[in-house]
Design a protein around this motif. Structure first.
Motif, PDB file in Angstrom:
ATOM      1  N   ALA A 157       0.855  -1.200   0.000  1.00 36.33           N
ATOM      2  CA  ALA A 157       0.000   0.000   0.000  1.00 36.33           C
ATOM      3  C   ALA A 157       0.884   1.240   0.000  1.00 36.33           C
ATOM      4  O   ALA A 157       1.817   1.342   0.801  1.00 36.33           O
ATOM      5  CB  ALA A 157      -0.901   0.006   1.233  1.00 36.33           C
ATOM      6  N   ALA A 158       0.592   2.169  -0.906  1.00 36.24           N
ATOM      7  CA  ALA A 158       1.339   3.436  -0.931  1.00 36.24           C
ATOM      8  C   ALA A 158       0.687   4.399   0.054  1.00 36.24           C
ATOM      9  O   ALA A 158      -0.535   4.531   0.082  1.00 36.24           O
ATOM     10  CB  ALA A 158       1.306   4.019  -2.340  1.00 36.24           C
ATOM     11  N   VAL A 159       1.513   5.047   0.881  1.00 31.07           N
ATOM     12  CA  VAL A 159       0.989   6.060   1.807  1.00 31.07           C
ATOM     13  C   VAL A 159       1.024   7.401   1.081  1.00 31.07           C
ATOM     14  O   VAL A 159       2.086   7.935   0.793  1.00 31.07           O
ATOM     15  CB  VAL A 159       1.839   6.141   3.097  1.00 31.07           C
ATOM     16  N   LYS A 160      -0.160   7.912   0.770  1.00 28.54           N
ATOM     17  CA  LYS A 160      -0.247   9.169   0.014  1.00 28.54           C
ATOM     18  C   LYS A 160      -0.322  10.371   0.942  1.00 28.54           C
ATOM     19  O   LYS A 160       0.089  11.462   0.594  1.00 28.54           O
ATOM     20  CB  LYS A 160      -1.514   9.169  -0.862  1.00 28.54           C
ATOM     21  N   ARG A 161      -0.937  10.154   2.101  1.00 26.02           N
ATOM     22  CA  ARG A 161      -1.094  11.262   3.049  1.00 26.02           C
ATOM     23  C   ARG A 161      -0.885  10.730   4.454  1.00 26.02           C
ATOM     24  O   ARG A 161      -1.050   9.536   4.712  1.00 26.02           O
ATOM     25  CB  ARG A 161      -2.516  11.842   2.949  1.00 26.02           C
ATOM     26  N   MET A 162      -0.557  11.660   5.349  1.00 26.11           N
ATOM     27  CA  MET A 162      -0.396  11.255   6.739  1.00 26.11           C
ATOM     28  C   MET A 162      -0.974  12.340   7.638  1.00 26.11           C
ATOM     29  O   MET A 162      -0.801  13.532   7.362  1.00 26.11           O
ATOM     30  CB  MET A 162       1.082  11.064   7.038  1.00 26.11           C
ATOM     31  N   GLU A 163      -1.666  11.928   8.685  1.00 29.30           N
ATOM     32  CA  GLU A 163      -2.193  12.881   9.667  1.00 29.30           C
ATOM     33  C   GLU A 163      -1.699  12.484  11.042  1.00 29.30           C
ATOM     34  O   GLU A 163      -1.812  11.318  11.434  1.00 29.30           O
ATOM     35  CB  GLU A 163      -3.725  12.840   9.679  1.00 29.30           C
ATOM     36  N   LEU A 179      -1.340  17.552  12.371  1.00 34.49           N
ATOM     37  CA  LEU A 179      -0.248  17.858  11.463  1.00 34.49           C
ATOM     38  C   LEU A 179      -0.515  17.011  10.227  1.00 34.49           C
ATOM     39  O   LEU A 179      -0.752  15.813  10.349  1.00 34.49           O
ATOM     40  CB  LEU A 179       1.038  17.424  12.162  1.00 34.49           C
ATOM     41  N   ARG A 180      -0.508  17.659   9.051  1.00 36.32           N
ATOM     42  CA  ARG A 180      -0.858  16.895   7.842  1.00 36.32           C
ATOM     43  C   ARG A 180       0.284  16.935   6.843  1.00 36.32           C
ATOM     44  O   ARG A 180       0.848  17.994   6.596  1.00 36.32           O
ATOM     45  CB  ARG A 180      -2.103  17.491   7.184  1.00 36.32           C
ATOM     46  N   PHE A 181       0.592  15.769   6.286  1.00 36.20           N
ATOM     47  CA  PHE A 181       1.604  15.677   5.235  1.00 36.20           C
ATOM     48  C   PHE A 181       0.942  15.062   4.007  1.00 36.20           C
ATOM     49  O   PHE A 181       0.111  14.165   4.139  1.00 36.20           O
ATOM     50  CB  PHE A 181       2.746  14.741   5.642  1.00 36.20           C
ATOM     51  N   ALA A 182       1.339  15.544   2.829  1.00 41.54           N
ATOM     52  CA  ALA A 182       0.822  14.920   1.599  1.00 41.54           C
ATOM     53  C   ALA A 182       1.996  14.645   0.675  1.00 41.54           C
ATOM     54  O   ALA A 182       2.958  15.421   0.635  1.00 41.54           O
ATOM     55  CB  ALA A 182      -0.177  15.844   0.924  1.00 41.54           C
ATOM     56  N   ALA A 183       1.912  13.550  -0.062  1.00 42.04           N
ATOM     57  CA  ALA A 183       2.982  13.209  -1.008  1.00 42.04           C
ATOM     58  C   ALA A 183       2.864  14.113  -2.229  1.00 42.04           C
ATOM     59  O   ALA A 183       1.767  14.545  -2.580  1.00 42.04           O
ATOM     60  CB  ALA A 183       2.834  11.753  -1.430  1.00 42.04           C
ATOM     61  N   PRO A 184       3.987  14.402  -2.894  1.00 38.93           N
ATOM     62  CA  PRO A 184       3.890  15.153  -4.145  1.00 38.93           C
ATOM     63  C   PRO A 184       3.077  14.356  -5.163  1.00 38.93           C
ATOM     64  O   PRO A 184       2.999  13.122  -5.059  1.00 38.93           O
ATOM     65  CB  PRO A 184       5.351  15.294  -4.593  1.00 38.93           C
ATOM     66  N   GLY A 201       3.564  10.663  -6.295  1.00 37.24           N
ATOM     67  CA  GLY A 201       4.544  10.010  -5.412  1.00 37.24           C
ATOM     68  C   GLY A 201       3.876   9.421  -4.183  1.00 37.24           C
ATOM     69  O   GLY A 201       2.650   9.321  -4.112  1.00 37.24           O
ATOM     70  N   ALA A 202       4.686   9.002  -3.225  1.00 35.99           N
ATOM     71  CA  ALA A 202       4.157   8.474  -1.964  1.00 35.99           C
ATOM     72  C   ALA A 202       5.103   8.882  -0.847  1.00 35.99           C
ATOM     73  O   ALA A 202       6.291   9.114  -1.078  1.00 35.99           O
ATOM     74  CB  ALA A 202       4.038   6.950  -2.037  1.00 35.99           C
ATOM     75  N   LEU A 203       4.562   9.013   0.361  1.00 38.60           N
ATOM     76  CA  LEU A 203       5.408   9.320   1.522  1.00 38.60           C
ATOM     77  C   LEU A 203       6.181   8.072   1.939  1.00 38.60           C
ATOM     78  O   LEU A 203       7.298   8.152   2.437  1.00 38.60           O
ATOM     79  CB  LEU A 203       4.545   9.794   2.694  1.00 38.60           C
ATOM     80  N   ALA A 204       5.555   6.919   1.772  1.00 40.15           N
ATOM     81  CA  ALA A 204       6.176   5.634   2.140  1.00 40.15           C
ATOM     82  C   ALA A 204       5.334   4.527   1.522  1.00 40.15           C
ATOM     83  O   ALA A 204       4.245   4.788   0.998  1.00 40.15           O
ATOM     84  CB  ALA A 204       6.204   5.487   3.662  1.00 40.15           C
ATOM     85  N   TRP A 205       5.840   3.311   1.592  1.00 39.70           N
ATOM     86  CA  TRP A 205       5.086   2.141   1.125  1.00 39.70           C
ATOM     87  C   TRP A 205       5.029   1.153   2.281  1.00 39.70           C
ATOM     88  O   TRP A 205       6.062   0.867   2.915  1.00 39.70           O
ATOM     89  CB  TRP A 205       5.781   1.494  -0.074  1.00 39.70           C
ATOM     90  N   ILE A 206       3.835   0.632   2.547  1.00 43.47           N
ATOM     91  CA  ILE A 206       3.707  -0.341   3.634  1.00 43.47           C
ATOM     92  C   ILE A 206       3.883  -1.731   3.018  1.00 43.47           C
ATOM     93  O   ILE A 206       3.095  -2.153   2.161  1.00 43.47           O
ATOM     94  CB  ILE A 206       2.324  -0.227   4.333  1.00 43.47           C
TER      95      ILE A 206
END
Ligand SMILES: Cc1cc2nc3c(=O)[nH]c(=O)nc-3n(C[C@H](O)[C@H](O)[C@H](O)COP(=O)(O)OP(=O)(O)OC[C@H]3O[C@@H](n4cnc5c(N)ncnc54)[C@H](O)[C@@H]3O)c2cc1C
Length: 383
Positions: free
Chosen positions: A73-79, A88-93, A96-101
């Motif tokens: 699973a690609a992590v596209k966003r994180m809260e 706090l919110r992060f989003a991948a460009p 792209g992805a922030l990480a892959w599980i």
């Protein structure tokens, strides 16, 4: 240049990545556990959040493309939530992805499949190393059978309790956290859609990591008494507790795996090298899983050590202390920084009471509104 002969104690993900990255050397990997069995159906209880940097490394090694994309699973966003309404919110460009599980067992299996096809790599499975010796002119590991495997360098990739570290006498500063991680997978009512969530709560740090489809993997790093209570719950009660702790963000949950517990500790090894020996992965550092960075740090150790060995001047021996110190120096900032970040967050978030909660929430609000701090945090997370 003569081919280096390297003995790697530990065939976990980091030891195997090092073996793959050291093509051209003669490598013997000694791994105590028996052969892995492929996972089918249910998801592995242990998953890693693989950073973009680690994914690029695994791809270079030819291991990433052996993974089953349907199980990633690609992590596209994180809260990240401090519990007081401040997120706090992060989003991948885009794209792209922030990480892959990825399942831990799948990564190790892919690396092992690659390593076993590289000429010069031998993997001894189901074989524990019981004694070790190291000097600049030669190193060895003794197997349970009494046989000795000799080389120019001994690499300790043998995990947080590293027998290599103990045998060589490399000092480790170990500090138990007062927390135990409870890990489990759940089916969810709604699709997590690539959103990873983390809550810093009075009863610990709870992470929900997206798995493919309607599934999540959770890591609840809770004070040990609460972890005991959580792991003793029956599946329905546990699913309710996890659902409620996450504000029912994905509707109802159903336990889809066993439940595992990992007591958490920080391990710092100020000098992870000595003549003829180098430590990589959890043998060299163990960090709190709240940042999901342990194996990512280990992959960068493996990459760096292999690079330094591969580019050494012709007269330098693989076990030379000066060469190994170059490796240790090159990893100091990354590893030290990760210890500081995870220990600092753990101290801040494990402090109970409304005053500490107010400080946490104010901190999260400041970070969320300060673009350069956010960029800094995101860049550390994706290395
Ligand atoms: C709850 C939890 C969640 C985590 N989540 C993440 C995450 O999302 N992302 C992330 O990056 N990291 C995560 N981590 C950290 C990650 O699990 C470790 O950093 C990673 O497993 C380290 O890999 P390693 O190969 O160095 O060590 P290990 O995986 O411990 O492998 C060491 C190997 O050495 C072998 N061995 C030991 N002694 C001997 C011996 N004497 N002879 C032969 N073989 C031996 C063992 O059998 C083992 O296979 C998490 C950790 C925990 C506890």
């Amino acid at each position: 240049m003569k081919r280096a002969r390297i003995v790697v104690a530990g065939g976990g993900p980091v030891g195997l990545a090092f073996a793959c990255a050291s093509a051209g050397s003669e490598i013997t990997v000694i791994e105590a556990s028996p052969a892995r069995r492929a996972m089918e159906g249910g998801f592995d209880l242990r998953v890693f959040a693989v950073s973009p940097g680690s994914r690029a490394f695994l791809r270079e090694l030819g291991a990433w493309d052996l993974l089953d994309a349907k199980r990633i699973a690609a992590v596209k966003r994180m809260e990240v939530s401090g519990g007081g309404g401040s997120d706090l919110r992060f989003a991948a460009p885009a794209g792209g992805a922030l990480a892959w599980i990825v399942e831990a067992g799948a990564i190790a299996a892919a690396l092992e499949a690659r390593a076993s096809r590289i000429p010069g790599v031998t993997i001894l499975r189901d074989t524990a190393a019981t004694a070790f010796g190291a000097s600049a002119s030669g190193s060895w590991a003794e197997l349970a059978s009494g046989k000795r495997v000799e080389g120019d360098l001994l690499v300790g990739a043998d995990g947080p309790d590293s027998p290599v570290r103990a045998a060589i006498g490399l000092a480790a500063e170990e500090r138990p956290y007062s927390e135990t991680a409870v890990v489990a997978n759940f089916e969810t009512q709604r699709d997590p859609q690539g959103l990873a969530r983390q809550w810093f709560r009075e009863d610990g740090v709870l992470a929900w990591l997206p798995l493919p489809g309607r599934r999540i993997s959770i890591v609840w790093s809770a004070p040990t008494a609460i972890a005991d209570e959580l792991s003793a719950l029956d599946p329905e009660r546990l699913a309710e507790r996890v659902r409620d702790a996450g504000g029912a963000a994905l509707g109802d949950l159903r336990l889809d795996s066993g439940v595992a517990r990992f007591p958490l500790r920080s391990i710092r090894v100020p000098r992870p090298v000595a003549p003829g020996v180098a430590l990589i992965g959890d043998a060299a550092h163990a960090v709190h899983p709240l940042a999901g960075q342990g194996v990512n740090l280990g992959f960068q150790d493996a990459r760096r050590l292999a690079e330094i060995l591969g580019s050494r001047p012709p007269l330098e021996r693989p076990g030379d202390f000066a060469l190994l110190r170059r490796y240790a120096r090159s990893r100091r900032e990354d590893v030290g920084g990760m210890h500081q970040v995870t220990d600092g967050l753990d101290r801040l978030f494990s402090r109970p009471g409304p005053r500490a909660a107010a400080i946490r929430n104010a901190g999260l609000r400041v970070v969320d509104r300060t673009p350069w701090v956010k960029r800094f945090l995101a860049s550390r997370a994706v290395r």
